[in-house]
Design an enzyme around this catalytic site. Structure first.
Site, mmCIF file in Angstrom:
data_model
loop_
_atom_site.group_PDB
_atom_site.id
_atom_site.type_symbol
_atom_site.label_atom_id
_atom_site.label_comp_id
_atom_site.label_asym_id
_atom_site.label_seq_id
_atom_site.Cartn_x
_atom_site.Cartn_y
_atom_site.Cartn_z
ATOM 1 N N VAL A 49 34.176 31.432 36.484
ATOM 2 C CA VAL A 49 34.556 32.840 36.013
ATOM 3 C C VAL A 49 36.129 32.667 36.238
ATOM 4 C CG1 VAL A 49 34.457 35.344 36.528
ATOM 5 C CG2 VAL A 49 32.599 33.880 37.284
ATOM 6 N N THR A 56 38.951 33.607 37.276
ATOM 7 C CA THR A 56 39.647 34.348 38.374
ATOM 8 C C THR A 56 40.896 33.487 38.960
ATOM 9 O OG1 THR A 56 38.523 33.125 40.014
ATOM 10 C CG2 THR A 56 37.391 34.998 39.048
ATOM 11 N N ASN A 90 31.334 39.183 49.339
ATOM 12 C CA ASN A 90 31.912 38.730 48.152
ATOM 13 C C ASN A 90 33.091 38.001 48.417
ATOM 14 O OD1 ASN A 90 32.913 38.399 45.204
ATOM 15 N ND2 ASN A 90 34.531 39.651 46.016
ATOM 16 N N ILE A 113 31.412 46.604 49.532
ATOM 17 C CA ILE A 113 31.740 45.229 48.968
ATOM 18 C C ILE A 113 32.997 44.613 49.912
ATOM 19 C CG2 ILE A 113 32.956 46.021 47.061
ATOM 20 C CD1 ILE A 113 32.224 43.515 45.422
ATOM 21 N N TYR A 125 34.387 24.082 51.327
ATOM 22 C CA TYR A 125 33.982 25.154 50.449
ATOM 23 C C TYR A 125 32.480 24.748 50.165
ATOM 24 C CZ TYR A 125 33.480 28.410 46.565
ATOM 25 O OH TYR A 125 33.132 29.177 45.710
ATOM 26 N N LYS A 181 29.219 27.473 51.808
ATOM 27 C CA LYS A 181 28.421 28.166 50.895
ATOM 28 C C LYS A 181 26.926 27.796 51.016
ATOM 29 C CE LYS A 181 31.261 30.819 48.540
ATOM 30 N NZ LYS A 181 31.265 32.198 48.832
#
Length: 247
Positions: free
Chosen positions: A184, A186, A82, A7, A149, A153
């Site tokens: 999430v 983060t 990731n 990862i 971004y 993606k």
């Protein structure tokens, strides 16, 4: 026979949740990141320090990581792209050349390059092979201030679909999917909430998500991604949203 997980960005955030879930299920873990995680939980994780923004020798470094694994003793190998960055928040014309280059590099070029190396180095491995690309709902929904971004993606999603078409023509090809983890709790969310409204029009929505405890923990999202990986009830090249798999 062993199960392996490799990862990128596995030392913090969503990556650390993924590492925990796979490690608890008996996987041998290799985490590639710019820094080390000194916690006790990472004592059994092989941590490799690489700056994924720097492409020089990245191909050779990843090839060496894969070649160090005894392919004849592998039952299953999963590679998760990731690592990613939101980058500078604001309209495209307010991003510098270096801003643009760094975001596209870490979010798009590096995953493309590492995916290519993984496919090439493991093409003759007689085991179960899977690539998971951590994408985002921003790939299909444009946000004011996130043009780089969103676009980076979206490229990951289409790469996932196109590579799946290619791998379906190969004997024992690699399965590949993209996953949207949702919101999430983060450091990226912290960065978003520190934005100025003139740079990010949806700022209040993300502040509200935090204040209403609507953010998913990294531990929970790691377990959810692991469970989705195990299900295998989706076609090769699928783009999956974690929220659709929750009860």
């Amino acid at each position: 026979m062993k199960k392996h997980l490799i990862i990128t960005g596995g030392n913090k955030g969503i990556g650390s949740g993924i590492v925990s879930a796979y490690k608890n299920s008996g996987y041998q873990i290799i985490s590639i990141a710019r820094t080390l995680n000194p916690s006790d939980e990472y004592k059994e994780v092989t941590q490799i320090v690489l700056d994924l923004i720097i492409t020089e020798d990245l191909e050779n470094a990843f090839s060496q990581i894969l070649n160090a694994i005894d392919k004849d003793a592998v039952e299953r190998i999963v590679f998760i792209n990731n690592a990613g960055t939101l980058g500078k928040i604001g309209r495209l014309e307010n991003n510098s050349v270096s801003d643009i280059q760094s975001i596209i590099q870490i979010n798009t070029i590096t995953p493309f390059l590492l995916t290519s190396v993984f496919l090439k180095e493991t093409q003759n491995w007689n085991c179960s092979k899977k690539i998971i690309n951590i994408s985002s709902g921003a790939a299909v929904k444009p946000y004011y201030g996130w043009s780089l971004y969103c676009a980076s993606k979206a490229a990951i999603d289409m790469m996932t679909k196109a590579v799946a078409v290619e791998q379906e023509t190969i004997e024992n090809g690699t399965k590949i999917v993209a996953i949207y983890p949702g919101v999430v709790d983060t450091d990226m969310q912290t960065q978003i909430r520190k934005s100025k409204i003139e740079n990010f029009a949806d700022l209040q929505r993300f502040i509200d998500l935090k204040e209403s405890n609507s953010l998913v923990s990294i531990e929970t999202i790691g377990k959810e991604i692991f469970e989705i990986d195990r299900l295998e009830n989706y076609p090769n090249g699928a783009v999956l949203n974690v929220s659709e798999y929750r009860d």
